[in-house]
Design an enzyme around this catalytic site. Structure first.
Site, short mmCIF file in Angstrom:
data_model
loop_
_atom_site.label_atom_id
_atom_site.label_comp_id
_atom_site.label_asym_id
_atom_site.label_seq_id
_atom_site.Cartn_x
_atom_site.Cartn_y
_atom_site.Cartn_z
N LEU A 187 0.80 -1.24 0.00
CA LEU A 187 0.00 0.00 0.00
C LEU A 187 0.82 1.28 0.00
O LEU A 187 0.26 2.37 0.03
CB LEU A 187 -1.02 0.01 1.16
CG LEU A 187 -1.88 -1.26 1.29
CD1 LEU A 187 -2.83 -1.13 2.46
CD2 LEU A 187 -2.62 -1.55 0.00
N CYS A 188 2.16 1.19 -0.02
CA CYS A 188 2.98 2.39 -0.18
C CYS A 188 2.94 2.81 -1.64
O CYS A 188 2.96 1.96 -2.54
CB CYS A 188 4.43 2.12 0.21
SG CYS A 188 4.76 2.26 1.96
N MET B 80 8.27 6.28 5.11
CA MET B 80 8.55 4.85 4.94
C MET B 80 9.85 4.63 4.17
O MET B 80 10.59 3.69 4.45
CB MET B 80 7.39 4.14 4.25
CG MET B 80 6.11 4.12 5.08
SD MET B 80 6.33 3.52 6.78
CE MET B 80 6.95 1.87 6.51
N ASP C 85 24.66 -8.39 7.84
CA ASP C 85 25.02 -9.45 6.89
C ASP C 85 26.52 -9.52 6.67
O ASP C 85 27.10 -10.60 6.62
CB ASP C 85 24.29 -9.22 5.57
CG ASP C 85 24.61 -10.31 4.56
OD1 ASP C 85 24.49 -11.51 4.91
OD2 ASP C 85 24.98 -9.98 3.42
#
EC number: 4.6.1.17
Length: 164
Positions: A74-75, A112, A127
């Site tokens: 929904l972004c 976001m 990582d």
């Protein structure tokens, strides 16, 4: 309070921003990753076996901001005009502090995107350093500031949620 990401039937729906004004919008987010002394010294010295950790994490954060609409349902896909990812090494805490900044002229905010950039930069550091320290801790990750739109200027300091 009406939830904006639900339609009249209660189904998930992307908000229609067509009629919103185009404004200059920015957002700043932060994250952090704490690690062992050995992992921190390797990162700081630039001799991690996987390569330049911070350069790779910077590129990963920028790429992540650009892909936010693909990752978060929904972004809206946004035409970002600026993404910046910076790092500060906290030697006392053996922590890498991450700052992400996003900007555009548009109809919806870039919070976001900034949060995604900071998060993915932290995950990339994890990582690349996990062989030395798999117990690294990521966080907190949070929005620090947003500018633009109906609500104008918001900072973490003015929010009750800004208390550590």
């Amino acid at each position: 309070m009406t939830l904006t990401h639900l339609n009249q039937k209660g189904e998930a729906s992307m908000v229609d921003v067509t009629d919103k004004d185009i404004t200059d919008r920015t957002a700043r987010a932060q994250s952090a990753i704490a690690m062992s002394a050995e992992a921190f010294e390797q990162l700081k010295a630039g001799n991690n076996k996987k390569g330049d950790v911070l350069a790779t994490a910077r590129i990963a954060g920028i790429q992540a901001a650009k892909k936010t609409a693909d990752l978060i349902p929904l972004c809206h896909p946004l035409a970002l005009t600026k993404v910046q990812v910076d790092f500060e090494l906290d030697e006392a805490g053996q922590t890498v502090n991450i700052q992400a900044f996003c900007r555009l002229a548009g109809r919806t905010g870039v919070e976001m995107e900034a949060l995604t950039a900071a998060s993915v930069a932290a995950l990339t550091i994890y990582d690349m350093c996990k062989a030395v320290d798999p117990a690294m801790v990521i966080g907190p990750t949070r929005l620090q500031e947003k500018v633009g739109g109906k609500r104008g200027h918001w900072t973490l300091e003015q929010s009750a949620g800004g208390k550590s």
